[in-house]
Motif scaffolding. Structure first.
Motif, short mmCIF file in Angstrom:
data_model
loop_
_atom_site.label_atom_id
_atom_site.label_comp_id
_atom_site.label_asym_id
_atom_site.label_seq_id
_atom_site.Cartn_x
_atom_site.Cartn_y
_atom_site.Cartn_z
N CYS A 57 0.86 -1.12 -0.54
CA CYS A 57 -0.30 0.21 0.55
C CYS A 57 0.78 1.21 0.41
N GLY A 58 0.42 2.44 -0.06
CA GLY A 58 0.68 3.79 -0.25
C GLY A 58 1.20 4.40 0.77
N SER A 59 2.86 4.55 1.16
CA SER A 59 3.20 5.62 1.98
C SER A 59 2.48 6.83 2.08
N SER A 60 1.62 7.28 0.93
CA SER A 60 0.82 8.51 1.53
C SER A 60 -0.22 8.54 1.85
N ASP A 61 -0.99 9.62 2.42
CA ASP A 61 -2.88 9.25 3.22
C ASP A 61 -3.66 9.09 1.40
N GLY A 62 -3.32 9.65 0.71
CA GLY A 62 -4.54 10.02 -0.38
C GLY A 62 -5.41 11.16 -0.45
N ASN A 63 -6.60 11.38 -0.63
CA ASN A 63 -7.27 12.21 -0.22
C ASN A 63 -8.51 11.43 0.08
N ASP A 64 -8.66 10.15 -0.42
CA ASP A 64 -9.82 10.05 0.59
C ASP A 64 -9.54 9.25 2.00
N PRO A 65 -10.44 9.55 2.67
CA PRO A 65 -10.36 9.13 4.39
C PRO A 65 -10.52 7.98 4.75
N LEU A 66 -11.84 7.38 3.29
CA LEU A 66 -11.82 5.87 3.59
C LEU A 66 -10.65 5.38 3.33
N GLY A 94 4.83 2.09 -6.42
CA GLY A 94 5.69 1.19 -5.83
C GLY A 94 4.54 0.12 -5.24
N THR A 95 3.59 0.28 -5.15
CA THR A 95 2.23 -0.62 -4.73
C THR A 95 2.01 -1.31 -5.87
N LEU A 96 1.41 -1.13 -7.09
CA LEU A 96 1.51 -1.90 -8.50
C LEU A 96 3.07 -2.37 -8.56
N GLU A 97 3.43 -1.96 -8.64
CA GLU A 97 5.42 -2.74 -8.95
C GLU A 97 5.11 -3.92 -8.10
N GLU A 98 4.97 -3.64 -6.80
CA GLU A 98 5.13 -5.03 -5.65
C GLU A 98 3.91 -5.77 -6.07
N PHE A 144 2.54 -6.84 -8.69
CA PHE A 144 2.46 -7.16 -9.87
C PHE A 144 3.50 -7.91 -10.40
N GLU A 145 4.54 -8.26 -9.44
CA GLU A 145 5.83 -8.95 -9.48
C GLU A 145 5.34 -10.22 -8.78
N MET A 146 3.76 -10.03 -7.48
CA MET A 146 3.82 -11.78 -6.62
C MET A 146 2.62 -11.98 -7.43
N ILE A 147 1.96 -11.53 -8.27
CA ILE A 147 1.04 -12.28 -9.26
C ILE A 147 1.69 -13.10 -10.42
N THR A 148 2.23 -11.94 -11.11
CA THR A 148 3.67 -12.68 -12.50
C THR A 148 4.49 -14.10 -11.25
N TRP A 149 4.38 -14.33 -10.55
CA TRP A 149 5.27 -15.09 -9.89
C TRP A 149 4.48 -15.92 -10.08
N ALA A 150 3.44 -16.18 -9.35
CA ALA A 150 2.68 -16.18 -9.32
C ALA A 150 1.94 -16.92 -10.45
N GLN A 151 2.15 -16.37 -11.68
CA GLN A 151 1.48 -16.57 -13.14
C GLN A 151 2.52 -17.65 -13.31
N LEU A 152 4.41 -17.48 -13.33
CA LEU A 152 4.90 -18.87 -13.88
C LEU A 152 5.24 -19.61 -12.53
N GLY A 153 4.22 -19.95 -11.66
CA GLY A 153 4.38 -21.40 -10.24
C GLY A 153 5.35 -21.22 -9.55
N LEU A 154 5.90 -20.00 -9.51
CA LEU A 154 6.88 -19.76 -8.10
C LEU A 154 6.37 -19.76 -6.88
N HIS A 155 5.23 -19.98 -6.47
CA HIS A 155 4.30 -19.51 -5.41
C HIS A 155 2.26 -19.50 -5.43
N HIS A 156 1.77 -20.08 -4.54
CA HIS A 156 0.71 -20.55 -4.57
C HIS A 156 0.07 -20.65 -3.53
#
Length: 193
Positions: free
Chosen positions: A8-17, A109-113, A115-127
């Motif tokens: 997740c982000g290290s910024s607050d964003g602008n949606d308090p929810l 950074g959140t998206l990069e992290e 997508f790396e995890m989903i790519t590793w799953a796609q490649l069968g490195l984890h389940h």
């Protein structure tokens, strides 16, 4: 499931929810005795997430590369802080210490992290189950883009279906607890990363 890494982000964003739900996710994980693994910041969405767990006696492990330690203002009240040499080692450590993955709102950074995890799953490195907490429809457009990739033949439907998505914390955690991975042939091993 004993541990989940949350990106997740290290910024607050602008949606308090978003901040409110991040805190609530940390709280729920603590109440379910699920260890939180995250990026170690005490600010932004990351900070609220960690504080939600810590305020409810949760086990919180922060992992941060040395060069970001000051920039992201690391949390000093964590159960454990791990400092790595670089971003890649950080992600690998997060992967090793978790049994599932959740993405909350964040930036590049959140998206990069994630997508790396989903790519590793796609490649069968984890389940491991991989989830998105879709607060206020934050990731609706992303899921639409991924669906376009399926429709255009760039992502297989079964790889799209690996992503668990829900707008509620309990709904997402329950989906993750009951996740049964499809068999994905292993394309590479960790040494080839």
């Amino acid at each position: 499931m004993n541990s989940i890494v949350v990106f997740c982000g290290s910024s607050d964003g602008n949606d308090p929810l978003i901040l409110d739900r991040a805190y609530s996710l940390g709280k729920e994980m603590a109440e379910r005795s699920i260890k939180l693994v995250y990026g170690a910041a005490r600010i932004g969405v990351m900070g609220k997430l960690a504080q939600g767990a810590l305020d409810h006696s949760g086990n919180v492990i922060g992992i941060i590369p040395d060069f970001l330690k000051l920039k992201e203002v690391f949390h000093t009240g964590l159960t454990k802080l791990i400092v790595t040499d670089n971003m890649h080692v950080r992600k690998l450590k997060m992967h090793e210490m978790s049994e599932g993955v959740i993405m909350l709102p964040g930036g590049y950074g959140t998206l990069e992290e994630f997508f790396e995890m989903i790519t590793w799953a796609q490649l069968g490195l984890h389940h491991k189950p991989i989830g998105i907490l879709n607060i206020n429809g934050f990731y609706n457009s992303l899921m639409g883009m991924l669906k376009t990739m399926v429709d255009q033949g760039f992502v297989k439907q079964e790889n799209y279906d690996m992503i668990l998505i829900d707008h509620s914390i309990n709904g997402l955690l329950d989906k993750m607890m009951h996740y049964r991975p499809q068999h994905v042939p292993k394309w590479i091993n960790k040494d080839q990363l």
